[in-house]
Design a protein around this motif. Sequence first.
Motif, PDB file in Angstrom:
ATOM      1  N   ASP A  30      46.141  44.181  40.353  1.00  9.49           N
ATOM      2  CA  ASP A  30      45.100  43.226  40.738  1.00  9.49           C
ATOM      3  C   ASP A  30      43.879  43.300  39.833  1.00  9.49           C
ATOM      4  O   ASP A  30      43.434  42.283  39.286  1.00  9.49           O
ATOM      5  CB  ASP A  30      44.698  43.492  42.193  1.00  9.49           C
ATOM      6  CG  ASP A  30      43.663  42.505  42.706  1.00  9.49           C
ATOM      7  OD1 ASP A  30      43.652  41.356  42.235  1.00  9.49           O
ATOM      8  OD2 ASP A  30      42.873  42.886  43.576  1.00  9.49           O
ATOM      9  N   LEU A  31      43.329  44.502  39.636  1.00  7.40           N
ATOM     10  CA  LEU A  31      42.044  44.617  38.937  1.00  7.40           C
ATOM     11  C   LEU A  31      42.100  45.348  37.597  1.00  7.40           C
ATOM     12  O   LEU A  31      41.075  45.462  36.928  1.00  7.40           O
ATOM     13  CB  LEU A  31      41.033  45.321  39.852  1.00  7.40           C
ATOM     14  CG  LEU A  31      40.587  44.496  41.066  1.00  7.40           C
ATOM     15  CD1 LEU A  31      39.699  45.318  41.990  1.00  7.40           C
ATOM     16  CD2 LEU A  31      39.858  43.230  40.622  1.00  7.40           C
ATOM     17  N   LEU A  46      45.392  42.618  35.944  1.00  4.81           N
ATOM     18  CA  LEU A  46      45.060  41.247  36.407  1.00  4.81           C
ATOM     19  C   LEU A  46      46.310  40.388  36.623  1.00  4.81           C
ATOM     20  O   LEU A  46      46.240  39.163  36.617  1.00  4.81           O
ATOM     21  CB  LEU A  46      44.116  40.547  35.414  1.00  4.81           C
ATOM     22  CG  LEU A  46      42.876  41.343  34.986  1.00  4.81           C
ATOM     23  CD1 LEU A  46      42.026  40.513  34.023  1.00  4.81           C
ATOM     24  CD2 LEU A  46      42.058  41.777  36.186  1.00  4.81           C
ATOM     25  N   ASN A  66      46.054  38.567  40.057  1.00 10.91           N
ATOM     26  CA  ASN A  66      44.734  37.982  40.318  1.00 10.91           C
ATOM     27  C   ASN A  66      44.603  36.730  39.455  1.00 10.91           C
ATOM     28  O   ASN A  66      44.136  36.784  38.311  1.00 10.91           O
ATOM     29  CB  ASN A  66      43.639  38.993  39.963  1.00 10.91           C
ATOM     30  CG  ASN A  66      42.292  38.610  40.539  1.00 10.91           C
ATOM     31  OD1 ASN A  66      42.048  37.457  40.853  1.00 10.91           O
ATOM     32  ND2 ASN A  66      41.405  39.584  40.667  1.00 10.91           N
ATOM     33  N   ASN A 120      42.646  34.218  39.289  1.00  9.00           N
ATOM     34  CA  ASN A 120      41.331  33.741  38.863  1.00  9.00           C
ATOM     35  C   ASN A 120      40.555  34.775  38.051  1.00  9.00           C
ATOM     36  O   ASN A 120      39.354  34.616  37.826  1.00  9.00           O
ATOM     37  CB  ASN A 120      40.507  33.332  40.091  1.00  9.00           C
ATOM     38  CG  ASN A 120      41.160  32.203  40.865  1.00  9.00           C
ATOM     39  OD1 ASN A 120      41.656  31.242  40.280  1.00  9.00           O
ATOM     40  ND2 ASN A 120      41.194  32.320  42.180  1.00  9.00           N
ATOM     41  N   ALA A 121      41.226  35.846  37.631  1.00  3.19           N
ATOM     42  CA  ALA A 121      40.549  36.934  36.932  1.00  3.19           C
ATOM     43  C   ALA A 121      40.381  36.626  35.449  1.00  3.19           C
ATOM     44  O   ALA A 121      41.116  35.815  34.875  1.00  3.19           O
ATOM     45  CB  ALA A 121      41.333  38.230  37.104  1.00  3.19           C
ATOM     46  N   ASN A 146      35.885  39.414  38.765  1.00 11.95           N
ATOM     47  CA  ASN A 146      37.245  39.704  39.219  1.00 11.95           C
ATOM     48  C   ASN A 146      37.247  40.292  40.629  1.00 11.95           C
ATOM     49  O   ASN A 146      38.136  39.995  41.435  1.00 11.95           O
ATOM     50  CB  ASN A 146      37.930  40.664  38.252  1.00 11.95           C
ATOM     51  CG  ASN A 146      38.110  40.056  36.878  1.00 11.95           C
ATOM     52  OD1 ASN A 146      38.028  38.835  36.717  1.00 11.95           O
ATOM     53  ND2 ASN A 146      38.348  40.886  35.880  1.00 11.95           N
ATOM     54  N   THR A 194      39.040  38.612  43.864  1.00 12.33           N
ATOM     55  CA  THR A 194      40.004  39.319  44.717  1.00 12.33           C
ATOM     56  C   THR A 194      39.647  39.188  46.184  1.00 12.33           C
ATOM     57  O   THR A 194      40.508  38.880  47.024  1.00 12.33           O
ATOM     58  CB  THR A 194      40.049  40.805  44.331  1.00 12.33           C
ATOM     59  OG1 THR A 194      40.681  40.949  43.065  1.00 12.33           O
ATOM     60  CG2 THR A 194      40.835  41.618  45.361  1.00 12.33           C
ATOM     61  N   THR A 225      40.043  35.964  48.707  1.00 12.76           N
ATOM     62  CA  THR A 225      41.333  35.587  49.297  1.00 12.76           C
ATOM     63  C   THR A 225      41.568  36.417  50.550  1.00 12.76           C
ATOM     64  O   THR A 225      41.194  37.588  50.607  1.00 12.76           O
ATOM     65  CB  THR A 225      42.480  35.850  48.302  1.00 12.76           C
ATOM     66  OG1 THR A 225      42.529  37.252  47.992  1.00 12.76           O
ATOM     67  CG2 THR A 225      42.258  35.068  47.010  1.00 12.76           C
ATOM     68  N   GLY A 238      43.918  39.455  49.869  1.00 12.52           N
ATOM     69  CA  GLY A 238      43.265  40.538  49.143  1.00 12.52           C
ATOM     70  C   GLY A 238      42.437  41.409  50.072  1.00 12.52           C
ATOM     71  O   GLY A 238      42.440  42.641  49.966  1.00 12.52           O
TER      72      GLY A 238
END
Length: 243
Positions: free
Chosen positions: A150-151, A154, A157, A159-160, A168, A172, A175, A178
Motif C-alpha cells: 500500500d505505502l 504503492l 494504492n 491514487n498514490a 499517499n 489510503t 477508502t 483501507g
Amino acid sequence: MALASRTQPPGTGRKPSPARPPRRTFLGSTLGKKTVMAVSGLLLLAYLVAHVMGNLKVFFGPDEFNAYGRWLRTMGDPVLHHEWGLWIARAVLLAAVVAHGVSAYQLSRLDRRARPTAYVHKRRRASYATRTMRWGGVIIALFVVWHVLDLTTLTVNPNAQHGHPYENVVATFSTWYGNVIYLVAMLAVGLHIRHGFWAAAQTLGAGGVRRDRALKATANALALLLTAGFVAVPVAVMTGVVS
C-alpha cells in the motif's frame, strides 16, 4: 587338567548402556527459542515506537511529513549512500520478523507435542490477549504484506504518487477498506504488545514478585499509547483533521 570355560553364564553379562539422547544447543532448546522470540519482539517494539513517532508528523502538515519521508531515504548520509540506511533497517526488521515468526511456530509445535491429546476441561487463559496471540500474529503478518504493497510499493494504492508520502497516507485512509484493514491490524498489534512485552520480560529474567505489577502496567501503557498513536492517523483523515 581342562581349562575352565571363560564363557559367562547367561544373564551375568553387562547390559548395553542406553543410547544417550542427542545434545541440544541453546537455540534448539525451548528456552533458546523463547529468548529469540523475546529479543526479536523487543527489537520490533522499538521499531514500532520510532514508527509511530514518525507517523504523528502527519499532523504538522505535508511539508514536514514529506521531509521526514525524504530523510528516511538519506539516513546515514554522507557515510552511507542514498537509501543504504533504509535498506539496512529493512534487512534488520525482516530478520527480526522471520526470527519471531519461526520461534513462535516452533514453540507452538513443541507445545502440541508435549500434550498430544486435548484437555478434558479447557484451561482458562489469563486474558483475551493470551488467547489471541497466535491469530493476532497471523493478522499482523498479513497486514505487513498489505502495508508494504500500500505505502511502499504503492501497488494497491491507485491514487498514490511516488515521492509524496503525505498525499499517499491521505489517499489510503480516504477508502473504507483501507481504514478497516488498518484499524483491525492496530488492535491486534495492541493486544500482541500487551501480552508479548510481559512475556518477553519473564523470559529474559526481568520478572519477579515485586516487579510483575510494574511490568504489566508498562505493557498496558505501551499497548494503549502505541495503538492510540497509530489509530490517530486514519481517524484524523476520516474526520478531516488531516486532508
